[in-house]
Motif scaffolding. Sequence first.
Motif, PDB file in Angstrom:
ATOM      1  N   ASN A   1       0.769  -1.228   0.000  1.00  0.00           N
ATOM      2  CA  ASN A   1       0.000   0.000   0.000  1.00  0.00           C
ATOM      3  C   ASN A   1       0.794   1.268   0.000  1.00  0.00           C
ATOM      4  OD1 ASN A   1       0.167   1.371   2.479  1.00  0.00           O
ATOM      5  ND2 ASN A   1      -1.803   0.628   3.146  1.00  0.00           N
TER       6      ASN A   1
ATOM      7  N   THR B   1       0.899   4.107   1.701  1.00  0.00           N
ATOM      8  CA  THR B   1       1.446   4.881   2.802  1.00  0.00           C
ATOM      9  C   THR B   1       2.925   4.589   2.985  1.00  0.00           C
ATOM     10  OG1 THR B   1       0.353   3.188   4.069  1.00  0.00           O
ATOM     11  CG2 THR B   1      -0.576   5.372   4.179  1.00  0.00           C
ATOM     12  N   TRP B   2       3.303   3.388   2.694  1.00  0.00           N
ATOM     13  CA  TRP B   2       4.712   3.015   2.800  1.00  0.00           C
ATOM     14  C   TRP B   2       5.546   3.928   1.921  1.00  0.00           C
ATOM     15  CZ3 TRP B   2       7.408  -1.384   4.872  1.00  0.00           C
ATOM     16  CH2 TRP B   2       8.706  -1.553   4.378  1.00  0.00           C
TER      17      TRP B   2
ATOM     18  N   ALA C   1       5.758   7.392   3.149  1.00  0.00           N
ATOM     19  CA  ALA C   1       6.505   7.567   4.374  1.00  0.00           C
ATOM     20  C   ALA C   1       7.978   7.263   4.211  1.00  0.00           C
ATOM     21  CB  ALA C   1       5.905   6.656   5.434  1.00  0.00           C
ATOM     22  N   LEU C   2       8.275   6.243   3.480  1.00  0.00           N
ATOM     23  CA  LEU C   2       9.632   5.715   3.562  1.00  0.00           C
ATOM     24  C   LEU C   2      10.456   5.921   2.314  1.00  0.00           C
ATOM     25  CD1 LEU C   2       8.827   2.344   5.275  1.00  0.00           C
ATOM     26  CD2 LEU C   2       9.967   4.306   6.267  1.00  0.00           C
ATOM     27  N   VAL C   3       9.829   5.980   1.201  1.00  0.00           N
ATOM     28  CA  VAL C   3      10.603   5.867  -0.010  1.00  0.00           C
ATOM     29  C   VAL C   3      10.529   7.141  -0.838  1.00  0.00           C
ATOM     30  CG1 VAL C   3      11.297   4.173  -1.707  1.00  0.00           C
ATOM     31  CG2 VAL C   3       9.772   3.483   0.091  1.00  0.00           C
TER      32      VAL C   3
END
Lengths: 365, 390
Positions: free
Chosen positions: A4, A6-7, A10-12
Amino acid sequence: MRGNGTWICALVLGWAAAAHGVELDRVKSAADGGANWLIEQFDLKTGIFGASEVNKLPGIQGLAIRVLSEHHRKYSEPLGPFMTEPVKYILKQQQEDGSIRIEGQGFDTYNTALALHGLAALKNPKYTDAISKARAYLLTAQSKDGGFTYGYGFRQGGDLSNTWCALSSLKAAGEKDAKVFEAALNFIRRVQDNIETNPDAEAKAGPNSGGAYYKPGQSEAGTVKNRDGVEFPKPYGSMTAAALDGYLQSGLKADAPEVQAALRWLTANFSATENPGAGMNGYYYYVHALARAFEAAQVTEISLGDGGKVHWADALATQLLARQKREGFWVNETTKWMESDPVLCTAYALGALNICYKQLKAAKK
Amino acid sequence: MRMGQQAWGWSLALALAVGSLTAGEEAPAAPPAQPDAAAVANAAAEKAVKYFLSQANGDGTFGKSMAAKSPGVVGLVVYGLAKAPGKRSPELQAALDKAAGYLVALQQENGAIAVPGHGLENYMTSVAVMALKALNDPKYDAVLAKAKPYILSSQLTAAQGYNKDEHYMAYGGFGYGGGKRADLSNTTFSLDALKALGMDENSEEFKNALVFVRRTQDNTETNDVPAMKEGNNSGGFLYFPGTGEFGTEKNRAGKDVPKPYGNMTYAGIKCLIYCGAKPDSPELQAAWRWIKEHYDVTQNPGGKGSEGYYYYLVAFAKAFTAAKVNEIDLGDGKKAAWAKDLALQVAKLQKPDGSWANEAERWWESDPTLATAYALIALDYAAANLAGGK
């Protein structure tokens, strides 16, 4: 790990966009982030998305249902109570006369139209009766001038926003009565600054820009002066997009002069960062209406005045991604037309982003 | 990449033969001995362990990518390292303690082991639970006990307003924790964690999970979802009922239906077993039929290129391990020993520094920390199987 958006958000972020254009995967992730946020606003106790007073309007619930059903993940009732319960809520608000509204809250046409559009989008035969009743009600909101009004108490004189909203829903619900669309066409012609096709005497003095406004002789964005210094209703983006989409839904073809004029205005005044002519007022309404209108007009690339070209879906998606909050929602700091409500803004933005994603995916093939 | 086991054997034979001839000696009369898969698996795992030790950041994380800070990635690394074959060195133990501390410190009030607002909370928590449990140290018991109800809260059942009949695409499955959607991938991670915490098929939770798992299988006999009645009855699995991640295929009537694929099918097999399905159940029989037709250690069958390949290897190894199967009959007299096939193929893809990375970015597998963690876990299972076979 899978799945999904949000990853990604947030992270990438570091893996960001390519030099030219927005990456398809990022658009998809943003659409997932928006849908996830919207779904998280669903409250099992109330059965609706969001907790504000505005969110109780069945039209907003219908809009949310529709944009989720149009999402690349094709949300539908078997996926969970966040789809079934708002539908039940909408059905519960349906009145004897077929309207879907809360007594005393106003916006009868908007609510009925948006709720109807949501029901129709689900293509579930269970709602056939509710859909036909809502359709019948909506037709009573069409004024003698062909435009749709706010509904009860506003029988006189339609406006383009209610008209576009009603037409879209009626079309989605399978309305076939040609007279409804012919009358609507006559109305839309009267809110477009296009001398050739606007029959009103006052409109003949307009700057002939091709843009559209709210009501015959009236804009929500103020006035412009024509060459003789006479004040004239100022066209703006959201209404011009609504006019373009309304024309096409009512049966005009791409080469019709009305359609060509509206396209000319939207191209010459193209903006992905504001509702042109109205600033940030109604920005999310505009991006949603514009994406629907350009999709209906089968436009992909538009030529700007300076000779450059822009892929509108790319430009809109880029701006929507930039404006998406970390949690996945959108909201307009300019509060006019209820756009201080994040559920409403997110639904509009997601409606636009769904279309952008489809367009960009098709362009990549 | 697409070379099968037999082709591999051939090319090895050829290489040896050419080598021998070049040296001016006679070609060997007997076929060359197969490499010792157990030794290959152990050596590759050892190199991977060294790689991670060289990548330790001192704060409990490994690697330099942004994803490396994610508790999900740290958890997978810990899990892979904790289960690695061979004796654990003091240096490795110290790195594991540090990493476990990193995970423990991320536990939230609600029990999740995740970074708030970053999404994927249930994945993160489930992986962290598997990692901490694999360290087999009672000092993590309290953290694990607190994480368990969080994972259970990600299951979509009556408590969340989900109804078995009305919400047949989600009921009983586990979701991301916030998105209120269920899928087989979250479900397989959740069941792994819950099983590690001692739950089993006799619990209501596993019974509800079985409802969901069965509905993700392309098997008309046992799947009661209307949208799943039109598949090719292949026995393969999807991401959730009616939806895959690799598009569609035609059914016999020419209609597009979601295409089952390898990583979900192996995940489905493991989940069925965890939920109590017997080897002769129609669900497992159908799933194994799919596997026999799609057995492959070089790619995720039914997928696209190398997308999700390292995730696939883990699902593959865990399914065979859960089923206690060492060898499967592929028909026509061919048999496949999964652990040997996996070890030889994965070792071949290992980079000189001990890492792996996927050319395909999807699901962040181009990140060497994540890909290496997956590869190491798969090797751990293969090594355990090969060691047990001796």
